[in-house]
Write a protein that holds these residues in place. Sequence first.
Motif, mmCIF file in Angstrom:
data_model
loop_
_atom_site.group_PDB
_atom_site.id
_atom_site.type_symbol
_atom_site.label_atom_id
_atom_site.label_comp_id
_atom_site.label_asym_id
_atom_site.label_seq_id
_atom_site.Cartn_x
_atom_site.Cartn_y
_atom_site.Cartn_z
ATOM 1 N N SER A 36 0.841 -1.196 0.000
ATOM 2 C CA SER A 36 0.000 0.000 0.000
ATOM 3 C C SER A 36 0.874 1.243 0.000
ATOM 4 C CB SER A 36 -0.948 -0.042 1.205
ATOM 5 O OG SER A 36 -1.950 0.929 1.089
ATOM 6 N N SER A 37 0.373 2.333 0.554
ATOM 7 C CA SER A 37 1.105 3.599 0.601
ATOM 8 C C SER A 37 0.371 4.540 1.541
ATOM 9 C CB SER A 37 1.178 4.231 -0.796
ATOM 10 O OG SER A 37 -0.124 4.559 -1.252
ATOM 11 N N ALA A 38 0.989 5.661 1.839
ATOM 12 C CA ALA A 38 0.309 6.683 2.640
ATOM 13 C C ALA A 38 -0.945 7.162 1.920
ATOM 14 C CB ALA A 38 1.256 7.852 2.901
ATOM 15 N N GLU A 39 -0.848 7.331 0.617
ATOM 16 C CA GLU A 39 -2.002 7.774 -0.173
ATOM 17 C C GLU A 39 -3.163 6.797 -0.045
ATOM 18 O OE1 GLU A 39 -4.744 9.397 -2.706
ATOM 19 O OE2 GLU A 39 -2.934 10.407 -1.965
ATOM 20 N N MET A 40 -2.888 5.514 -0.191
ATOM 21 C CA MET A 40 -3.947 4.512 -0.195
ATOM 22 C C MET A 40 -4.544 4.285 1.188
ATOM 23 S SD MET A 40 -5.956 2.409 -1.614
ATOM 24 C CE MET A 40 -5.396 2.522 -3.310
ATOM 25 N N ASN A 41 -3.709 4.247 2.224
ATOM 26 C CA ASN A 41 -4.222 3.943 3.560
ATOM 27 C C ASN A 41 -4.759 5.154 4.309
ATOM 28 O OD1 ASN A 41 -2.205 1.123 4.783
ATOM 29 N ND2 ASN A 41 -4.174 1.181 3.740
ATOM 30 N N MET A 60 3.102 11.058 7.345
ATOM 31 C CA MET A 60 2.861 9.732 6.767
ATOM 32 C C MET A 60 4.045 9.291 5.918
ATOM 33 S SD MET A 60 -1.056 10.666 5.699
ATOM 34 C CE MET A 60 -0.566 12.376 5.334
ATOM 35 N N LEU A 61 4.701 8.249 6.344
ATOM 36 C CA LEU A 61 5.858 7.708 5.634
ATOM 37 C C LEU A 61 5.408 6.721 4.561
ATOM 38 C CD1 LEU A 61 8.988 7.217 5.452
ATOM 39 C CD2 LEU A 61 8.649 5.400 7.141
ATOM 40 N N ASP A 62 6.033 6.774 3.384
ATOM 41 C CA ASP A 62 5.967 5.672 2.430
ATOM 42 C C ASP A 62 7.159 4.767 2.718
ATOM 43 O OD1 ASP A 62 3.694 6.356 0.983
ATOM 44 O OD2 ASP A 62 4.801 7.429 -0.583
ATOM 45 N N PHE A 63 6.895 3.529 3.139
ATOM 46 C CA PHE A 63 7.988 2.582 3.350
ATOM 47 C C PHE A 63 8.804 2.402 2.071
ATOM 48 C CE2 PHE A 63 5.201 0.398 6.694
ATOM 49 C CZ PHE A 63 5.963 0.857 7.762
ATOM 50 N N ARG A 64 10.055 1.991 2.236
ATOM 51 C CA ARG A 64 10.827 1.613 1.041
ATOM 52 C C ARG A 64 10.063 0.510 0.292
ATOM 53 N NH1 ARG A 64 16.631 0.060 2.823
ATOM 54 N NH2 ARG A 64 16.330 1.877 4.140
ATOM 55 N N VAL A 65 10.128 0.560 -1.026
ATOM 56 C CA VAL A 65 9.408 -0.359 -1.926
ATOM 57 C C VAL A 65 7.951 0.062 -2.130
ATOM 58 C CG1 VAL A 65 8.952 -2.775 -2.529
ATOM 59 C CG2 VAL A 65 10.889 -2.239 -1.072
ATOM 60 N N HIS A 66 7.505 1.110 -1.471
ATOM 61 C CA HIS A 66 6.100 1.506 -1.532
ATOM 62 C C HIS A 66 5.959 2.987 -1.911
ATOM 63 C CE1 HIS A 66 6.130 -2.027 1.117
ATOM 64 N NE2 HIS A 66 4.875 -2.226 0.756
ATOM 65 N N GLY A 67 4.801 3.294 -2.506
ATOM 66 C CA GLY A 67 4.461 4.688 -2.768
ATOM 67 C C GLY A 67 5.520 5.419 -3.569
ATOM 68 N N GLU A 68 5.932 6.576 -3.073
ATOM 69 C CA GLU A 68 6.906 7.424 -3.776
ATOM 70 C C GLU A 68 8.326 7.264 -3.236
ATOM 71 O OE1 GLU A 68 5.550 11.498 -4.358
ATOM 72 O OE2 GLU A 68 3.477 10.844 -4.047
ATOM 73 N N LEU A 234 -8.744 -5.235 4.163
ATOM 74 C CA LEU A 234 -8.491 -4.075 3.314
ATOM 75 C C LEU A 234 -9.678 -3.116 3.289
ATOM 76 C CD1 LEU A 234 -6.608 -5.665 0.266
ATOM 77 C CD2 LEU A 234 -5.650 -4.403 2.202
ATOM 78 N N VAL A 235 -10.883 -3.650 3.371
ATOM 79 C CA VAL A 235 -12.083 -2.805 3.337
ATOM 80 C C VAL A 235 -12.164 -1.912 4.568
ATOM 81 C CG1 VAL A 235 -14.609 -2.842 3.350
ATOM 82 C CG2 VAL A 235 -13.352 -4.407 1.863
ATOM 83 N N SER A 236 -11.781 -2.430 5.716
ATOM 84 C CA SER A 236 -11.896 -1.647 6.967
ATOM 85 C C SER A 236 -11.096 -0.356 6.893
ATOM 86 C CB SER A 236 -11.435 -2.479 8.166
ATOM 87 O OG SER A 236 -10.041 -2.745 8.107
ATOM 88 N N ALA A 237 -9.965 -0.389 6.156
ATOM 89 C CA ALA A 237 -9.119 0.804 6.041
ATOM 90 C C ALA A 237 -9.745 1.876 5.158
ATOM 91 C CB ALA A 237 -7.748 0.417 5.493
#
Length: 254
Positions: A36-41, A60-68, A234-237
């Motif tokens: 996922s990503s900060a944007e998605m969650n 909001m951090l984007d983990f390495r391998v995720h988002g930007e 995933l829906v709960s988020a």
Amino acid sequence: MSAVKTDHFVSFDGMRLAVHRVGSGRPLVLLHGLFSSAEMNWIKWGHADRLAAAGYDVIMLDFRVHGESESPDDPEKYPKNVLVRDVAALIEHLGLENYVLGGFSLGARTSLHAVGNGVLAPQRLIIGGMGVAGVADWNRRSAFFKRVIDEFDDIKPGDPAYYSKQFLKSQGVNRTAARLLLDTMTDLEKEKLANITMPTLVVCGDEDTDNGNAEELAALLPNATYVETPGAHLVSATKPEMGEAMVNWLKDTE
């Protein structure tokens, strides 16, 4: 919707990671879920805006391998517990002291590891979409995601892994890098949950058992409140109730 500002910082090993920020006030660091990503969650479904409106500087951090954030294929960029080290590097980079730490799924797992192992000491902690099995039986959970990656082209509709495959695909995740990242994660011994003594919110969807029993996790934490919201994992988020539960709990524990 408030304007989200995006910047990057250099983590402990030179990796360039994206940080998204909205609001002002008390710092609240949020960590997203796997693939996922900060944007998605946090941003897309309004949770960040709700928290900003409640008086928080939402970081909001984007983990390495995720988002930007960067997503290298180099195995040397994936030492054990690398995500905990990245979050610690972010906290140090921003000079945060009195902050709240929160996460959903992988973000929750990372938060529990960081606090349970004494790496971080937030004033309050929010754990979303996580049960005991998600931290203490990671090998089983990890095997599911490794299969999603390793058998990506062969997973068809009707397969229990199909939804995760489609989510990974939709987010454009580098599968080689994601596979490397999965191997950096270790189990957290249940005894270390006793180290998590700050007020903690455990919030989970009423149909979410992906990471085990969240209510059981709350019972093992010394100072936790359990709140149930609608939806499977995933829906709960995506539901407003999750963000509302966070805001209400933060107000109650001020």
